[in-house]
Design an enzyme around this catalytic site. Structure first.
Site, PDB file in Angstrom:
ATOM      1  N   ASP A 198       6.831 -20.180 -26.925  1.00  0.00           N
ATOM      2  CA  ASP A 198       6.840 -19.976 -25.290  1.00  0.00           C
ATOM      3  C   ASP A 198       8.085 -19.151 -25.809  1.00  0.00           C
ATOM      4  O   ASP A 198       9.400 -19.878 -25.903  1.00  0.00           O
ATOM      5  CB  ASP A 198       6.461 -20.854 -24.713  1.00  0.00           C
ATOM      6  CG  ASP A 198       6.731 -20.610 -23.382  1.00  0.00           C
ATOM      7  OD1 ASP A 198       7.092 -19.359 -23.270  1.00  0.00           O
ATOM      8  OD2 ASP A 198       6.463 -20.606 -22.694  1.00  0.00           O
ATOM      9  N   SER A 254       7.628   0.564 -23.526  1.00  0.00           N
ATOM     10  CA  SER A 254       5.674   0.522 -22.738  1.00  0.00           C
ATOM     11  C   SER A 254       7.342   1.529 -22.643  1.00  0.00           C
ATOM     12  O   SER A 254       8.347   2.224 -21.791  1.00  0.00           O
ATOM     13  CB  SER A 254       5.653  -0.369 -22.087  1.00  0.00           C
ATOM     14  OG  SER A 254       5.187   0.757 -20.576  1.00  0.00           O
ATOM     15  N   TYR A 266       7.423  -5.184 -13.953  1.00  0.00           N
ATOM     16  CA  TYR A 266       7.625  -4.959 -15.160  1.00  0.00           C
ATOM     17  C   TYR A 266       7.741  -4.237 -15.938  1.00  0.00           C
ATOM     18  O   TYR A 266       8.661  -3.943 -16.509  1.00  0.00           O
ATOM     19  CB  TYR A 266       5.297  -4.732 -15.294  1.00  0.00           C
ATOM     20  CG  TYR A 266       5.245  -4.660 -16.766  1.00  0.00           C
ATOM     21  CD1 TYR A 266       5.228  -5.650 -17.595  1.00  0.00           C
ATOM     22  CD2 TYR A 266       5.000  -3.217 -17.634  1.00  0.00           C
ATOM     23  CE1 TYR A 266       4.492  -5.418 -19.029  1.00  0.00           C
ATOM     24  CE2 TYR A 266       4.528  -2.855 -18.467  1.00  0.00           C
ATOM     25  CZ  TYR A 266       4.468  -4.009 -19.469  1.00  0.00           C
ATOM     26  OH  TYR A 266       3.978  -3.910 -20.968  1.00  0.00           O
ATOM     27  N   LYS A 304      10.668  -3.150 -18.352  1.00  0.00           N
ATOM     28  CA  LYS A 304      10.668  -2.674 -20.399  1.00  0.00           C
ATOM     29  C   LYS A 304      11.848  -1.733 -19.985  1.00  0.00           C
ATOM     30  O   LYS A 304      12.060  -1.634 -20.896  1.00  0.00           O
ATOM     31  CB  LYS A 304       9.963  -1.977 -19.799  1.00  0.00           C
ATOM     32  CG  LYS A 304       8.240  -2.758 -19.893  1.00  0.00           C
ATOM     33  CD  LYS A 304       8.206  -3.594 -21.270  1.00  0.00           C
ATOM     34  CE  LYS A 304       7.501  -4.234 -21.642  1.00  0.00           C
ATOM     35  NZ  LYS A 304       7.434  -4.944 -22.848  1.00  0.00           N
TER      36      LYS A 304
END
Length: 250
Positions: free
Chosen positions: A64, A145, A164, A168
């Protein structure tokens, strides 16, 4: 890919989607692959879909990436059992369904930051130390991304991005910061950020979004890009690769 024959690649988030596609492409290119994921049982299931020769070079490792202990343990296992990681693909990432202004979402925000930023840093750190100890000119690929370079507004977007894109953008900055540190160490380890547009994976599971006729990349497209960037000659470093589906409007 001649220089990587029988060398070891570690791929995080390898139990599905882009991660599994990357693991499979690297195996098919002649590498030994360690698939790092929370769901290591899923990797073992997917491993059975490979032909016998590839199965022998595929290893699942429970990790993890939001846990420093898991990361350190995983890279120690790679060092002890396979001689160390020569390539790292920092692919693991999560997106939670919330909004920044929504109350009670603190843990979701922390989960995304811990996985997408801290996990990426620690995996790169451990992989680099493995390369440095063995004087290996390795390669670290950070999965970024298009939203790591700008936050699109309007058509063809997720209903919520929350933290998010910030994580990125951090990948964009971190990749260059790592590069500066490696230059200062006179290291020959390469660093690449790969920034895909929309890819047909579980992250795009919003029913409203899927009703829209938007173009998608396939996980195999990203896997082919990873093979491309690590197969460049030793004197060539692809710093950033943006890959988008034809017709994407952001």
């Amino acid at each position: 890919m001649d220089r990587w024959q029988n060398r070891v690649a570690a791929v995080t988030g390898a139990s599905a989607g882009i991660g599994w596609a990357i693991a499979k492409a690297l195996l098919q290119s002649g590498m030994v692959v360690v698939g790092m994921a929370r769901r290591v049982d899923k990797i073992e299931e997917l491993k059975l879909t490979l032909d016998e020769k590839l199965q022998r070079r595929m290893h699942g490792c429970k990790c993890d990436v939001s846990s420093e202990k898991d990361i350190v343990t995983a890279f120690k296992w790679i060092d002890a059992n396979l001689g160390g990681a020569d390539v790292l693909v920092n692919n693991a990432g999560v997106l939670k369904s919330t909004q920044l202004i929504e109350p009670g979402n603190t843990q979701m925000i922390r989960d995304v930051v811990e996985t997408n930023i801290v996990g990426l840093i620690l995996c790169a750190r451990e992989a680099y130390q493995s390369m440095k100890r063995r004087n290996i000119d390795g390669h670290i690929v950070n999965m970024n991304s298009v939203v790591g370079h700008g936050v699109p507004v309007g058509v063809d977007t997720l209903t919520t991005y929350n933290v998010y894109p910030a994580t990125k953008h951090a990948v964009t900055a971190l990749t260059e910061t790592f590069r500066i540190e490696l230059l200062n160490e006179k290291s020959q380890v390469k660093l690449t950020s790969i920034s895909p547009g929309a890819v047909r994976t579980d992250i795009f599971n919003d029913p409203d979004l899927l009703k829209k006729p938007i173009p998608f990349l396939e996980p195999e497209d990203i896997a082919n890009s990873v093979v491309h960037v690590i197969s460049t000659p030793k004197h060539v470093e692809i710093k950033e690769l943006t890959i988008k589906p034809l017709g994407e409007r952001f």
